[in-house]
Design an enzyme around this catalytic site. Structure first.
Site, PDB file in Angstrom:
ATOM      1  N   ASN A  42      39.263  -3.967 -14.132  1.00  0.00           N
ATOM      2  CA  ASN A  42      39.285  -4.922 -13.480  1.00  0.00           C
ATOM      3  C   ASN A  42      39.310  -4.630 -11.887  1.00  0.00           C
ATOM      4  O   ASN A  42      40.337  -3.864 -11.639  1.00  0.00           O
ATOM      5  CB  ASN A  42      40.365  -5.790 -14.009  1.00  0.00           C
ATOM      6  CG  ASN A  42      40.445  -7.170 -13.080  1.00  0.00           C
ATOM      7  OD1 ASN A  42      40.200  -7.461 -12.042  1.00  0.00           O
ATOM      8  ND2 ASN A  42      40.448  -8.135 -14.120  1.00  0.00           N
ATOM      9  N   ARG A  53      -7.236  -9.583  12.499  1.00  0.00           N
ATOM     10  CA  ARG A  53      -6.666 -10.912  12.427  1.00  0.00           C
ATOM     11  C   ARG A  53      -5.348 -11.095  11.700  1.00  0.00           C
ATOM     12  O   ARG A  53      -4.655 -11.936  12.213  1.00  0.00           O
ATOM     13  CB  ARG A  53      -7.624 -11.759  11.340  1.00  0.00           C
ATOM     14  CG  ARG A  53      -8.904 -12.378  12.236  1.00  0.00           C
ATOM     15  CD  ARG A  53      -9.867 -12.906  11.259  1.00  0.00           C
ATOM     16  NE  ARG A  53     -10.589 -11.844  10.424  1.00  0.00           N
ATOM     17  CZ  ARG A  53     -11.587 -12.137   9.367  1.00  0.00           C
ATOM     18  NH1 ARG A  53     -11.802 -13.406   9.150  1.00  0.00           N
ATOM     19  NH2 ARG A  53     -12.160 -11.279   8.636  1.00  0.00           N
ATOM     20  N   ALA A  96     -10.842  -1.030   1.468  1.00  0.00           N
ATOM     21  CA  ALA A  96      -9.583  -1.178   2.256  1.00  0.00           C
ATOM     22  C   ALA A  96      -9.446  -0.473   3.497  1.00  0.00           C
ATOM     23  O   ALA A  96      -8.467  -0.149   4.179  1.00  0.00           O
ATOM     24  CB  ALA A  96      -8.447  -0.664   1.401  1.00  0.00           C
ATOM     25  N   LYS A 128      -3.852  -4.001   6.844  1.00  0.00           N
ATOM     26  CA  LYS A 128      -3.877  -5.283   6.173  1.00  0.00           C
ATOM     27  C   LYS A 128      -3.384  -5.235   4.751  1.00  0.00           C
ATOM     28  O   LYS A 128      -2.466  -6.102   4.356  1.00  0.00           O
ATOM     29  CB  LYS A 128      -5.028  -6.007   6.235  1.00  0.00           C
ATOM     30  CG  LYS A 128      -5.189  -7.456   5.565  1.00  0.00           C
ATOM     31  CD  LYS A 128      -6.272  -8.148   5.846  1.00  0.00           C
ATOM     32  CE  LYS A 128      -7.502  -7.818   5.282  1.00  0.00           C
ATOM     33  NZ  LYS A 128      -8.684  -8.588   5.652  1.00  0.00           N
ATOM     34  N   GLY A 131     -19.128  -1.685   8.155  1.00  0.00           N
ATOM     35  CA  GLY A 131     -19.273  -2.833   7.323  1.00  0.00           C
ATOM     36  C   GLY A 131     -19.049  -2.451   5.769  1.00  0.00           C
ATOM     37  O   GLY A 131     -18.945  -1.290   5.473  1.00  0.00           O
ATOM     38  N   ASN A 154      32.764   5.095   0.576  1.00  0.00           N
ATOM     39  CA  ASN A 154      31.980   6.509  -0.084  1.00  0.00           C
ATOM     40  C   ASN A 154      31.051   7.193   0.901  1.00  0.00           C
ATOM     41  O   ASN A 154      30.633   8.069   0.572  1.00  0.00           O
ATOM     42  CB  ASN A 154      30.777   5.567  -0.937  1.00  0.00           C
ATOM     43  CG  ASN A 154      29.875   4.567  -0.031  1.00  0.00           C
ATOM     44  OD1 ASN A 154      30.498   3.915   0.901  1.00  0.00           O
ATOM     45  ND2 ASN A 154      28.515   4.277  -0.349  1.00  0.00           N
ATOM     46  N   GLU A 181     -24.461 -14.381   4.894  1.00  0.00           N
ATOM     47  CA  GLU A 181     -22.987 -14.277   5.677  1.00  0.00           C
ATOM     48  C   GLU A 181     -23.112 -15.693   6.696  1.00  0.00           C
ATOM     49  O   GLU A 181     -23.989 -16.244   7.110  1.00  0.00           O
ATOM     50  CB  GLU A 181     -23.124 -13.105   6.443  1.00  0.00           C
ATOM     51  CG  GLU A 181     -22.768 -11.556   5.378  1.00  0.00           C
ATOM     52  CD  GLU A 181     -21.445 -12.042   4.838  1.00  0.00           C
ATOM     53  OE1 GLU A 181     -20.482 -12.099   5.288  1.00  0.00           O
ATOM     54  OE2 GLU A 181     -21.649 -12.014   3.636  1.00  0.00           O
ATOM     55  N   ASN A 186      -6.941 -12.873   5.453  1.00  0.00           N
ATOM     56  CA  ASN A 186      -7.451 -12.324   6.678  1.00  0.00           C
ATOM     57  C   ASN A 186      -6.375 -12.662   7.735  1.00  0.00           C
ATOM     58  O   ASN A 186      -6.465 -12.134   8.600  1.00  0.00           O
ATOM     59  CB  ASN A 186      -8.708 -12.893   7.167  1.00  0.00           C
ATOM     60  CG  ASN A 186      -9.784 -12.619   6.164  1.00  0.00           C
ATOM     61  OD1 ASN A 186      -9.774 -11.352   5.855  1.00  0.00           O
ATOM     62  ND2 ASN A 186     -10.545 -13.535   5.386  1.00  0.00           N
ATOM     63  N   GLY A 206     -19.458 -16.033   3.097  1.00  0.00           N
ATOM     64  CA  GLY A 206     -20.682 -15.956   2.753  1.00  0.00           C
ATOM     65  C   GLY A 206     -21.347 -16.929   1.766  1.00  0.00           C
ATOM     66  O   GLY A 206     -20.364 -17.497   0.803  1.00  0.00           O
TER      67      GLY A 206
HETATM   68  C1  UD1 Z   1     -16.708 -10.422   3.084  1.00  0.00           C
HETATM   69  C2  UD1 Z   1     -17.984 -10.680   2.639  1.00  0.00           C
HETATM   70  C3  UD1 Z   1     -18.304 -12.502   2.426  1.00  0.00           C
HETATM   71  C4  UD1 Z   1     -17.247 -12.995   1.644  1.00  0.00           C
HETATM   72  C5  UD1 Z   1     -15.979 -12.560   1.806  1.00  0.00           C
HETATM   73  C6  UD1 Z   1     -14.785 -13.043   0.813  1.00  0.00           C
HETATM   74  C7  UD1 Z   1     -19.287  -9.102   3.312  1.00  0.00           C
HETATM   75  C8  UD1 Z   1     -20.372  -8.638   4.482  1.00  0.00           C
HETATM   76  N1  UD1 Z   1     -18.892 -10.285   3.498  1.00  0.00           N
HETATM   77  O1  UD1 Z   1     -16.370 -11.149   4.356  1.00  0.00           O
HETATM   78  O2  UD1 Z   1     -19.508 -12.472   2.018  1.00  0.00           O
HETATM   79  O3  UD1 Z   1     -17.296 -14.402   1.541  1.00  0.00           O
HETATM   80  O4  UD1 Z   1     -15.775 -11.182   2.081  1.00  0.00           O
HETATM   81  O5  UD1 Z   1     -13.572 -12.593   1.199  1.00  0.00           O
HETATM   82  O6  UD1 Z   1     -19.390  -8.453   2.637  1.00  0.00           O
HETATM   83  N2  UD1 Z   1     -14.157  -3.392   4.464  1.00  0.00           N
HETATM   84  C9  UD1 Z   1     -14.083  -1.766   4.806  1.00  0.00           C
HETATM   85  N3  UD1 Z   1     -15.039  -1.253   5.619  1.00  0.00           N
HETATM   86  C10 UD1 Z   1     -15.640  -1.976   6.629  1.00  0.00           C
HETATM   87  C11 UD1 Z   1     -15.547  -3.416   6.424  1.00  0.00           C
HETATM   88  C12 UD1 Z   1     -14.629  -4.018   5.687  1.00  0.00           C
HETATM   89  O7  UD1 Z   1     -13.370  -1.137   3.892  1.00  0.00           O
HETATM   90  O8  UD1 Z   1     -16.391  -1.385   7.389  1.00  0.00           O
HETATM   91  C13 UD1 Z   1     -13.116  -3.697   3.511  1.00  0.00           C
HETATM   92  C14 UD1 Z   1     -11.992  -4.522   4.268  1.00  0.00           C
HETATM   93  O9  UD1 Z   1     -10.826  -3.680   4.496  1.00  0.00           O
HETATM   94  C15 UD1 Z   1     -11.586  -5.590   3.271  1.00  0.00           C
HETATM   95  C16 UD1 Z   1     -12.800  -6.064   2.620  1.00  0.00           C
HETATM   96  O10 UD1 Z   1     -13.975  -4.701   2.885  1.00  0.00           O
HETATM   97  O11 UD1 Z   1     -10.965  -5.395   2.468  1.00  0.00           O
HETATM   98  C17 UD1 Z   1     -13.767  -7.116   3.321  1.00  0.00           C
HETATM   99  O12 UD1 Z   1     -13.904  -7.116   4.580  1.00  0.00           O
HETATM  100  P1  UD1 Z   1     -13.690  -8.382   5.317  1.00  0.00           P
HETATM  101  O13 UD1 Z   1     -13.813  -8.029   6.873  1.00  0.00           O
HETATM  102  O14 UD1 Z   1     -12.465  -8.903   5.097  1.00  0.00           O
HETATM  103  O15 UD1 Z   1     -14.941  -9.473   5.101  1.00  0.00           O
HETATM  104  P2  UD1 Z   1     -14.916 -10.895   5.169  1.00  0.00           P
HETATM  105  O16 UD1 Z   1     -15.314 -11.237   6.669  1.00  0.00           O
HETATM  106  O17 UD1 Z   1     -13.845 -11.553   4.793  1.00  0.00           O
HETATM  107 MG    MG Z   2     -11.891 -10.857   4.112  1.00  0.00          MG
END
Ligand code: UD1
Ligand code: MG
Length: 461
Positions: A362, A18, A12, A25, A79, A371, A157, A229, A142
């Protein structure tokens, strides 16, 4: 199948760019509850040994939303693979299954999460299990590349995929389960040598295959696994949640006269034979007991409505409202932090705040509990069977005894004894014939004025 202990990690830390929001988010609410709290509730149902949450720096509000589960801070968002790496201290030495889920996937059910974890115990002793889905529009998800035997060879991806890979319809839902003993080795193998310069958790699959470890796929319902997203996704997820909630409520014995216009919170509790009219909205913390009728256009939050009560139309119940059995709350009545005893009635145009209203009392139209003195809130206590005349102002703190009567239009600023009448009005003056004389005089004046204006020539004429 031997069941291994389960640990869960919720990612999270992402900024959710976005969403274009100052709020992280995963704190955006779905059915009145932050998205991440939905995910955590689904995980709790699996009774895991521990749940850890990966948050970004300064995201204390996210950590609070998931308390008492332990947060861990991912210093910079490099990531999803890096996010899981940051959480390794939470699962050090843990030899069970590790479920990794996203905080932005609020509709996922315990059943689906359980199936994903169970897939680790399937044929080939998988090191990884991935939740796949076939959405109508694969968009930027992905893509799952399967081998000849139907197991998973790689997750590509969207940003790395060639045209052939983009044409694959089986997508990564984002939820993954790992054999905890092999997870650290897979994480260590990840690199950021890709289009986004991020450590993709999804690359763990290819690294597992290099070691000849099996990777399994479980296919799920795209509506359930859908990630949020953007605000458009948020509205779509809210819609799916509400449709499911309404269907379940009706299946359990609730009548919804216009289902699509009634909005629930994730924690709304409804008894049997409850009838709900059109355009009713439930905020968090509403409890509705058996046989209650809620008529159209009510707004109900943090309130308990006891058996057989009738509420609305157009009523507002705010936090701390406790409406007794068979009580009536009518149109344009607002109740906040107040209890109404069994059979009490406030049928029209009233404000009952910080009050205790006894059984069978009533409350007349236009009654207001005053209040708040601008600094503090004070309580009003109304006894059983009391009768409060219309347009009464009850200046709290004040107590009206059992069975007392208050005359209409009174301002009651001191206690009223039980069984007595309290009435406070200015003395009335009667002038017989005054109105007829007044009207005759004024009508004559008006006629004279009209006659005079006809005689005056038009200046332009
Ligand atoms: C990711 C997947 C993708 C999948 C999609 C499904 C990866 C590389 N890609 O892409 O294959 O189809 O979800 O919804 O995993 N987060 C962190 N730290 C970070 C980056 C992200 O905690 O450095 C958390 C975000 O808060 C989020 C989740 O990981 O809750 C996913 O991140 P997001 O950027 O939404 O990944 P997608 O591009 O949706
Ligand atoms: Mg996502």
């Amino acid at each position: 199948m031997t069941k291994r202990p389960l640990a869960c990690l919720v990612l999270a830390a992402g900024k959710g760019t976005r969403m274009k929001s100052d709020l992280p988010k995963v704190l955006h609410p779905v059915a009145g509850r932050p998205m991440v709290a939905h995910v955590v509730a689904a995980l709790e149902a699996l009774r895991p040994e521990r749940i850890g949450i990966v948050v970004g720096p300064g995201m204390e509000d996210v950590a609070r939303a998931v308390a008492p589960h332990r947060p861990v801070v991912q210093e910079s968002q490099l990531g999803t693979g890096d996010a899981v790496r940051s959480a390794l201290p939470l699962i050090e030495g843990f030899e069970g299954d590790v479920l990794v889920v996203f905080g932005d996937t609020p509709l996922v059910s315990p059943g689906t999460l359980g199936e994903l974890a169970a897939a680790l115990h399937g044929p080939g002793d998988p090191a990884v299990a991935v939740l796949g889905m076939r959405p109508d529009d694969p968009g930027q998800y992905g893509r799952l590349v399967l081998g000849g035997d139907g197991t998973l060879d790689a997750i590509v991806e969207y940003w790395e995929a060639d045209e052939v890979q983009k044409s694959i319809t089986l997508c990564n839902g984002g939820l993954m389960a790992f054999d905890g003993r092999r997870l650290p080795e897979l994480l260590a193998a990840l690199t950021d040598d890709n289009a986004k310069g991020e450590f993709y958790l999804t690359d763990a699959v290819a690294h597992a295959r290099l070691r000849d470890w099996t990777c399994a796929v479980v296919e799920g319902d795209p509506h359930e696994i859908m990630g949020v997203n953007s605000r458009v996704d948020l509205a779509a997820v809210e819609g799916i949640f509400q449709r499911r909630f309404r269907a379940r409520a009706m299946a359990e014995g609730v009548t919804l006269q216009d289902p699509d216009s009634v909005w629930f919170s994730a924690d709304t509790k409804l008894g049997r034979d409850v009838t709900i009219g059109p355009s009713v909205l439930f905020g968090p913390g509403a409890v509705v007991e058996d046989g209650v009728a809620i008529r159209g256009f009510c707004h109900i939050e943090g309130a308990t409505i006891r058996s057989g009560a009738i509420v609305g139309p157009f009523a507002r119940l705010r936090p701390g409202a406790d409406i007794g059995a068979e009580a009536h709350i009518g149109n344009f009545v607002e109740v906040k932090n107040a209890t109404l005893g069994a059979g009490a009635k406030a049928n029209h145009l009233a404000y009952l705040g910080d009050a205790d209203v006894g059984a069978g009392a009533n409350i007349g139209a236009g009654t207001i509990t005053c209040n708040y003195d601008g600094f503090f809130k004070h309580r009003t206590v109304i006894g059983e069977g009391a009768f409060i005349g219309s347009n009464t102002a009850l200046v709290a703190p004040v107590t009206v005894g059992d069975r007392a009567t208050i005359g209409a239009g009174s301002v009651i600023a001191a206690d009223v004894a039980e069984d007595s009448l309290a009435i406070e009005r200015a003395e009335r003056t009667d002038k017989p014939g005054w109105s007829a004389r007044f009207r005759a005089t004024k009508a004559a004046e008006k006629a004279a004025e009209k006659a005079a204006s006809k005689k005056t020539p038009d200046p332009k004429g």
